[in-house]
Each structure stands twice: as structure tokens, then as C-alpha cells.
Design an enzyme around this catalytic site. Structure first.
Site, PDB file in Angstrom:
ATOM      1  N   SER A   1       0.943  -1.018   0.111  1.00 49.23           N
ATOM      2  CA  SER A   1       0.004  -0.002  -0.032  1.00 49.23           C
ATOM      3  C   SER A   1       0.829   1.066   0.145  1.00 49.23           C
ATOM      4  O   SER A   1       2.022   1.116   0.624  1.00 49.23           O
ATOM      5  CB  SER A   1      -0.900   0.000   1.238  1.00 49.23           C
ATOM      6  OG  SER A   1      -1.440   1.300   1.658  1.00 49.23           O
TER       7      SER A   1
ATOM      8  N   TYR B   1      -0.649  -1.278  10.286  1.00 52.03           N
ATOM      9  CA  TYR B   1      -0.743  -1.663   8.907  1.00 52.03           C
ATOM     10  C   TYR B   1       0.375  -1.218   8.241  1.00 52.03           C
ATOM     11  O   TYR B   1       1.015  -1.858   7.211  1.00 52.03           O
ATOM     12  CB  TYR B   1      -1.935  -0.769   8.743  1.00 52.03           C
ATOM     13  CG  TYR B   1      -2.359  -1.061   7.052  1.00 52.03           C
ATOM     14  CD1 TYR B   1      -3.028  -2.264   6.457  1.00 52.03           C
ATOM     15  CD2 TYR B   1      -2.068  -0.009   5.999  1.00 52.03           C
ATOM     16  CE1 TYR B   1      -3.295  -2.513   5.250  1.00 52.03           C
ATOM     17  CE2 TYR B   1      -2.638  -0.211   4.827  1.00 52.03           C
ATOM     18  CZ  TYR B   1      -3.198  -1.388   4.400  1.00 52.03           C
ATOM     19  OH  TYR B   1      -3.607  -1.499   2.908  1.00 52.03           O
TER      20      TYR B   1
END
Ligand code: NDP
Length: 254
Positions: free
Chosen positions: A147, A160
Site C-alpha cells: 500500500s 498496517y
């Protein structure tokens, strides 16, 4: 964009294929000829996605429910894929992922572990379980999923961000190790893409996307599937160990 028989006769495993990016990626790989093994936890959704793929593409789509945190589940998926591919698995797309938003001061150790276990450890588990089958393919390909948060970091996403950064470093390391196995390993790093997970978290939908507009702040799942298709195609035969960003404009997505 890609020829219908590009991956004819090949077998691909896609994790997190019950919705969102995984569903779009599985559909695209099947559309260009691969037989696909789909996995995620929700058996009903997987079944529906597999039916849609078989009807829409004519390729075989096998749903095998499982949790990426459970090694026994991963082994079951790997066995089924290896059986489908007569001993070889050509493509692994380790896409399954999860996030929740919380400041580091409020993340419990359990919350931290859960996100790292799904995103980073889950990627490791699938690569580990499929190493022999990918090697047997004599030209296997792995695509992992990061990401832009793995590159930039983001407030309320420390867990994350760390897991996604780890995936990028793991990708480079694995590519070095697996070059001698003739397995290419690359990573895709999306910006914000309109998937069910993002709709739940941020309230945005794919209906907002207008590619005649210069405002490219939201991606469509198919645009990520196209990048994955390129990376597993012969067109990327000189590409390994890389992380490719798919981001309309820098926006700090998750
Ligand atoms: P979604 O939340 O829409 O879908 C996630 C998928 O992962 C589902 O199929 C889900 O199925 C599966 N999954 C979640 N936890 C587990 C688990 N423990 N075991 C097995 N499968 C699991 O996410 P997206 O499609 O948006 O994202 C897909 C990937 O792309 C993720 O890795 C995400 O981090 C990454 N990404 C997404 C971006 C975006 O904007 N959409 C941006 C950048 C990266 P089930 O619940 O049935 O298990």
C-alpha cells in the site's frame, strides 16, 4: 488489453479473493486463461465469486475457504492448487489484507498482532507453502500486495504501515532467493482504490470515478488487476524484486 490465452494452461492462487481487489485480480487472471484457486474466510462469497468467474470467463475457478492466519488452512489451499496444476502452481497473488484505524497509543498488542499476522505473516505462509509448486512451474510468479501507506506511513495506521513495509522488504529478499528457482517476485503498491473495504472505512465508491477527469484520486479494482496481469505476464520477464505503485496522484490512501 491482454490476450485471452496469455495464461492458458496455468494455475493461479489468489488470496483475499472473496471481494475487492482479490476478486478483480482473480477475474482478470481467469479472463486471460488461468485456472484459479480462490481463498478467503467467507465460503458463501467465495462460492459466488467462483461461479461468476466460471460463467464469465470459461476458466476453472475453485473456491477453497481458509484463514491466512491458520497454517493448516494455507496448506489445504496449497494442496488443492497443486492438485489442480498437476504438481505446479504458476502464479501466487498474496493479496489478502486487513486494517483498522487507531492511534498507536490505543492499539492493543492483540490488535497489532492481528494486522501483522494477516498481512505480513499471511504473505509469508503462502509463499512458504507454495515454494515447491512455484518452482515446479519452471517460471513461477508471485505478486504481493503493499500500500502507499507501506511507503509513506500514515497516522492511525502504524500497525498496517509496518506490515506493508515488511511485505515490500520481504518481496525484495524473496526475489533474490528465488531467482535461482526461476520464480519472479514483485509487489503492487496501490493508492486509494474503491473496494468494499474502503467503502466501509471511508464511504467512497467506484461510481465517483471518471477517467475523463484529471482528478485521479480514486482507483478502480480493475486498474490494479491490470498491473498484476502485467507483472505475471511474459512482458515482465526482466522484472523481479520490484514494488510498483498504482496511484493517480499522491494522496495517502490505505
Ligand atoms: P477488502 O477488505 O475489500 O477485502 C479483503 C479481502 O481479504 C477479502 O477477500 C477478505 O475476505 C480477505 N481477508 C481478510 N482477512 C483475511 C484472513 N484472515 N484470511 C483470509 N482472507 C482474509 O480489501 P481490498 O480489496 O480493498 O484490499 C485488498 C488488498 O489490497 C489488501 O492487502 C489491502 O491492504 C491492499 N490495499 C488496498 C487498498 C484500497 O484502497 N482498497 C489500497 C492499498 C492496499 P474474508 O473477509 O472473507 O476473509
Amino acid at each position: 488489453m491482454f490476450s485471452e490465452d496469455l495464461l492458458a494452461g496455468e494455475t493461479a492462487v489468489v488470496t483475499g479473493a472473496s471481494r475487492g481487489l482479490g476478486e478483480a485480480i482473480a477475474y482478470r487472471l481467469a479472463e486471460i486463461g488461468a485456472d484459479v484457486v480462490l481463498t478467503a474466510r467467507s465460503a458463501d462469497r467465495l462460492e459466488a465469486v467462483a461461479d461468476g468467474i466460471e460463467t464469465g470467463t470459461g476458466s476453472t475457478a475453485v473456491p477453497v475457504p481458509g484463514d491466512v492466519r491458520e497454517s493448516e488452512d494455507v496448506a489445504r489451499v496449497a494442496d488443492r492448487a497443486t492438485e489442480l496444476g498437476d504438481g505446479a502452481v504458476d502464479v501466487l497473488v498474496a493479496n489478502a489484507g486487513a486494517n483498522f484505524h487507531a492511534p498507536v497509543a490505543e492499539i492493543s498488542e492483540n490488535g497489532w498482532r492481528t494486522i501483522v499476522d494477516i498481512n505480513l505473516n499471511g504473505t509469508f505462509r503462502y509463499c512458504h507453502a507454495l515454494v515447491d509448486a512455484l518452482t515446479a512451474a519452471d517460471g513461477g510468479r508471485v505478486v504481493t500486495m503493499s500500500s502507499v501507506v507501506g511507503r509513506d506511513g500514515a497516522a492511525e495506521s502504524g500497525h498496517y504501515a509496518a506490515s506493508k513495509s515488511g511485505i515490500e522488504a520481504f518481496t525484495r529478499s524473496l526475489a533474490s532467493e528465488w531467482a535461482e528457482r526461476n520464480v519472479r517476485v514483485n509487489c503492487v503498491r496501490p493508492g486509494l482504490v474503491a473496494t468494499p473495504g474502503v467503502e466501509e472505512n471511508r464511504g467512497v465508491t467506484a461510481e465517483r470515478i471518471d477517467r475523463s477527469d484529471v482528478d485521479r484520486t480514486l482507483g478502480h479494482p480493475d486498474e490494479i488487476a491490470d498491473l498484476v496481469a502485467f507483472l505475471v505476464s511474459p512482458g515482465a520477464s526482466y522484472v523481479t524484486g520490484q514494488t510498483y505503485t498504482a496511484e493517480g496522484v499522491p494522496d495517502g490512501a490505505d
